[in-house]
Design an enzyme around this catalytic site. Structure first.
Site, PDB file in Angstrom:
ATOM      1  N   LEU A 312       0.824  -1.206   0.000  1.00  0.00           N
ATOM      2  CA  LEU A 312       0.000   0.000   0.000  1.00  0.00           C
ATOM      3  C   LEU A 312       0.859   1.258   0.000  1.00  0.00           C
ATOM      4  O   LEU A 312       1.771   1.400   0.816  1.00  0.00           O
ATOM      5  CB  LEU A 312      -0.898   0.032   1.246  1.00  0.00           C
ATOM      6  CG  LEU A 312      -1.690  -1.238   1.567  1.00  0.00           C
ATOM      7  CD1 LEU A 312      -2.360  -1.097   2.923  1.00  0.00           C
ATOM      8  CD2 LEU A 312      -2.708  -1.520   0.479  1.00  0.00           C
ATOM      9  N   ASP A 313       0.581   2.162  -0.921  1.00  0.00           N
ATOM     10  CA  ASP A 313       1.146   3.507  -0.827  1.00  0.00           C
ATOM     11  C   ASP A 313       0.429   4.235   0.306  1.00  0.00           C
ATOM     12  O   ASP A 313      -0.682   3.862   0.695  1.00  0.00           O
ATOM     13  CB  ASP A 313       0.949   4.237  -2.157  1.00  0.00           C
ATOM     14  CG  ASP A 313       1.413   5.678  -2.087  1.00  0.00           C
ATOM     15  OD1 ASP A 313       2.535   5.912  -1.610  1.00  0.00           O
ATOM     16  OD2 ASP A 313       0.638   6.563  -2.482  1.00  0.00           O
ATOM     17  N   LYS A 314       1.068   5.258   0.866  1.00  0.00           N
ATOM     18  CA  LYS A 314       0.444   5.984   1.971  1.00  0.00           C
ATOM     19  C   LYS A 314      -0.282   7.233   1.477  1.00  0.00           C
ATOM     20  O   LYS A 314      -1.511   7.290   1.484  1.00  0.00           O
ATOM     21  CB  LYS A 314       1.489   6.381   3.032  1.00  0.00           C
ATOM     22  CG  LYS A 314       0.872   7.111   4.241  1.00  0.00           C
ATOM     23  CD  LYS A 314       1.940   7.560   5.230  1.00  0.00           C
ATOM     24  CE  LYS A 314       2.644   8.820   4.792  1.00  0.00           C
ATOM     25  NZ  LYS A 314       1.767  10.035   4.879  1.00  0.00           N
ATOM     26  N   THR A 315       0.488   8.219   1.038  1.00  0.00           N
ATOM     27  CA  THR A 315      -0.083   9.529   0.735  1.00  0.00           C
ATOM     28  C   THR A 315      -0.997   9.475  -0.477  1.00  0.00           C
ATOM     29  O   THR A 315      -0.592   9.063  -1.554  1.00  0.00           O
ATOM     30  CB  THR A 315       1.044  10.545   0.485  1.00  0.00           C
ATOM     31  OG1 THR A 315       1.917  10.541   1.599  1.00  0.00           O
ATOM     32  CG2 THR A 315       0.465  11.933   0.283  1.00  0.00           C
ATOM     33  N   ILE A 508      -1.154  -1.020  -4.497  1.00  0.00           N
ATOM     34  CA  ILE A 508      -2.145   0.043  -4.616  1.00  0.00           C
ATOM     35  C   ILE A 508      -1.439   1.385  -4.465  1.00  0.00           C
ATOM     36  O   ILE A 508      -0.764   1.622  -3.460  1.00  0.00           O
ATOM     37  CB  ILE A 508      -3.244  -0.080  -3.543  1.00  0.00           C
ATOM     38  CG1 ILE A 508      -3.878  -1.472  -3.582  1.00  0.00           C
ATOM     39  CG2 ILE A 508      -4.313   0.984  -3.747  1.00  0.00           C
ATOM     40  CD1 ILE A 508      -4.905  -1.701  -2.504  1.00  0.00           C
TER      41      ILE A 508
END
Length: 624
Positions: A312-315, A508
């Site tokens: 997972l990407d964060k921002t 993602i």
């Protein structure tokens, strides 16, 4: 070679399906006229045309090392012509050409709905010349030249700031939620967007050698390294072909009647697999699209069903991607809500990103903002003014402390959460408090992770270009197994490849910096509703609505669709085997066998269409 095969399927199959249908119907009409020989000629023509195209495709596929059940269809059509049963051959030809057209339809529809490749890429730049500014293609920019970057423009090449200051939105490249500020002499990478005043940039690298171009190349390399998805039905091709040949040869040898062998080949033609599997996959893709999730291909849907790890990407993916008020700290006697209302009222006069965050947060809380007067702004530091007769100062801690006669913002700044920005507020010459800004976890992020776990995803890794502390804090809130920060695009690719060695991986993300990792994953999922076009183009799946909960719902659709497709394979093969045995013993002549095969097709296709009605419960973010 792949382009030749693709062109044959894209343009030739629709025509072949129409020809097969016309010759079948035309021959049927001719059969009941005095010119019955026309019927045989038309059926032979339709069979021969489809068979010729099929032979070419089989040869090209074998040259690529691919082998499928199309060989059985070719054998049955060829045998039908040799043994004088053109009607049976034409029926098989129609079912084969129709099945191929369904596959083309699924791929083409998904592709047309996508945006253009790399929509963020700058095409031209304003270069300084003797006569003034001139607009030139970015390919002509050379190191040492100076260009003007205007508000809202994407930085086209790597360069060095020659002006006083530049505010750049780097979120698409680094994942940073807060804009980056550059000063004279600082290096600015390409791909960021100017959100402040115009500035001059000295070109350091040509466009082809710049940061953004390197990311584009990573996307292309990752896409080329991923093996193409083999069709579900083709996995059974070798043993089913061998079994078919054995049964057909045994029937001919045992009875001495070649028509028994033809009947076996006709009923063995895997139309349930050629048709039912694409129908199930198309139905699943349509069901996912109704949820706002675009799955680009049947291969992507099948891969999505097997996912066990999510990177997972964060921002902008698991967080809002924009700074917002997360906490208000005040001195005694000051109401937090009132301080926010006054500070936001004054910040209406500023275009600083922190000011915009304060105003947005105040409006979200339904506050009635007042009009500021006597405004004096110190660029990059803060703003002063009057609100309803009260003197206010809002900005950085040092700026506010210098404008106030008492109080110190730093006394309130202990134990700041990672990735937090501080806005200090002074009222009537006294430090009133501080407002903490940060990128907030999305409201539906927790329920999305829980839904993924319920659907069978067992491992979550948060990977971001943001600061390590901020990434770990977000990861802890979401309960992921691992959280990694300060990652460059190439490092994200390495992480995805390492995770793929353990289990099928879904990545993602939303930014240009995520595009290479999306392309390298088994399934790349792009936040198309808010992300960059580059990430959407390199991804296999695109979330078209800003609603994370649709992704685990789409995963469940993919899993159910794959189960239905596997049922179609099992039922189709089982019924075909029973029909082959009956044909081998002379109970099914070729034409009757072809008609029985049509009934099998209908039954299996009806089962495949159940994928259109996959029940999925999608929660609203407000329920979390």
């Amino acid at each position: 070679m792949q382009g030749v095969v693709g062109s044959l399927r894209r343009y030739g199959q629709p025509l072949l399906a129409v020809v097969a249908l016309i010759t079948l119907v035309g021959g049927g009409i001719g059969h009941f006229t005095p010119h019955q020989d026309w019927a045989s000629g038309l059926w032979s023509l339709g069979t021969g045309l489809v068979l010729s195209a099929l032979v070419v495709e089989i040869v090209l596929s074998l040259m690529q090392g691919r082998f499928g059940l199309d060989v059985i269809a070719g054998l049955s059509m060829g045998a039908a012509l040799v043994f004088g049963e053109p009607l049976a051959g034409n029926i098989v030809a129609l079912m084969y050409a129709g099945g191929q057209q369904l596959e083309n339809f699924a791929e083409g529809r998904a592709r047309r709905e996508m945006t253009a490749l790399l929509g963020r890429t700058a095409r031209t730049a304003m270069r300084y010349a003797r006569e003034g500014l001139e607009e030139v293609p970015i390919e002509t920019l050379m190191p040492g030249e100076r260009i003007l970057i205007r508000h809202g423009e994407v930085v086209p090449v790597d360069g060095r700031l020659s002006g006083d200051r530049a505010d750049i939105d780097m979120s698409a490249l680094t994942g940073e939620a807060m804009p980056a500020r550059f000063y004279t002499g600082d290096d600015i990478p390409s791909g960021g967007t100017s959100i402040g005043a115009a500035f001059d940039l000295d070109v350091v690298r040509a466009a082809a050698d710049s940061t953004y171009a390197g990311i584009v190349r990573l996307v292309e390399q990752a896409q080329q390294s991923k093996a193409p998805m083999v069709r579900l039905a083709d996995r059974y091709a070798l043993w089913f072909l061998a079994l078919t040949v054995v049964i057909a040869g045994g029937a001919w040898w045992g009875s001495g009647d070649p028509l028994r062998a033809l009947a076996v080949l006709v009923v063995a033609t895997p139309c349930p697999l050629i048709l039912a599997v694409p129908v199930a996959i198309i139905s699943g893709m349509s069901r996912a699209a109704s949820l706002g999730v675009l799955i680009k291909s049947g291969g992507a849907l099948e891969a999505l069903a097997r996912v066990r790890t999510a990177v997972l990407d964060k921002t902008g993916t698991m967080t809002s991607g924009k700074a917002g008020v997360v906490e208000i700290r005040t001195v005694d006697g000051i109401e937090p809500e009132e301080m926010l209302r006054l500070a936001a009222s004054l910040d209406q006069a500023s275009n600083h990103v922190s000011a915009e965050a304060l105003v947005q947060s105040a409006r979200e809380r339904g506050m009635a903002l007042l009009s500021p007067t006597n405004i004096v702004e110190t660029p990059g530091s803060g703003v002063e003014g009057k609100i309803d007769g009260r003197s206010l100062v809002v900005g950085g801690s040092d700026f506010v402390r210098g404008k106030c006669s008492s109080g110190n913002p730093y006394d309130l700044g202990h134990d700041l959460p990672p990735g937090t920005a501080v806005v200090a507020v002074g009222i009537d010459g006294v430090v009133a408090g501080i407002i903490l800004l940060s990128d907030r976890i999305r409201e539906d992020a927790h329920s999305t992770v829980a839904a993924f776990r319920a659907a069978g995803v067992t491992r979550f890794v948060m990977a971001s270009g943001d600061h390590v502390d901020a990434v770990r804090a977000a990861g802890n809130l979401l309960g992921v197994e691992e959280a990694l920060g300060n990652l460059l695009p190439a490092q994200k690719v390495e992480l995805v490849i390492a995770e793929r060695l353990k289990a099928p991986v879904m990545m993602i993300g939303d930014g240009v910096n995520d595009a290479p990792a999306l392309a390298a994953a088994d399934v790349g999922v792009a936040m198309g509703a808010r992300g960059a076009a580059a990430s959407s183009e390199s991804a296999d799946v695109v979330l078209l609505v800003d609603h994370l909960a649709r992704l685990p719902a789409a995963l469940m659709v993919a899993q159910r669709t794959r189960r239905i497709a596997m049922q179609s394979v099992a039922v189709g093969l089982s019924l075909s085997l029973l029909a082959m045995v009956a044909a081998a013993f002379g109970y099914l002549p070729p034409v009757e066998g072809a008609l029985l095969q049509e009934l099998i097709d209908v039954a299996v296709i009806l089962n495949a269409l159940r994928a259109l009605r996959v029940p999925v419960a999608v929660r609203s973010p407000r329920q979390d």
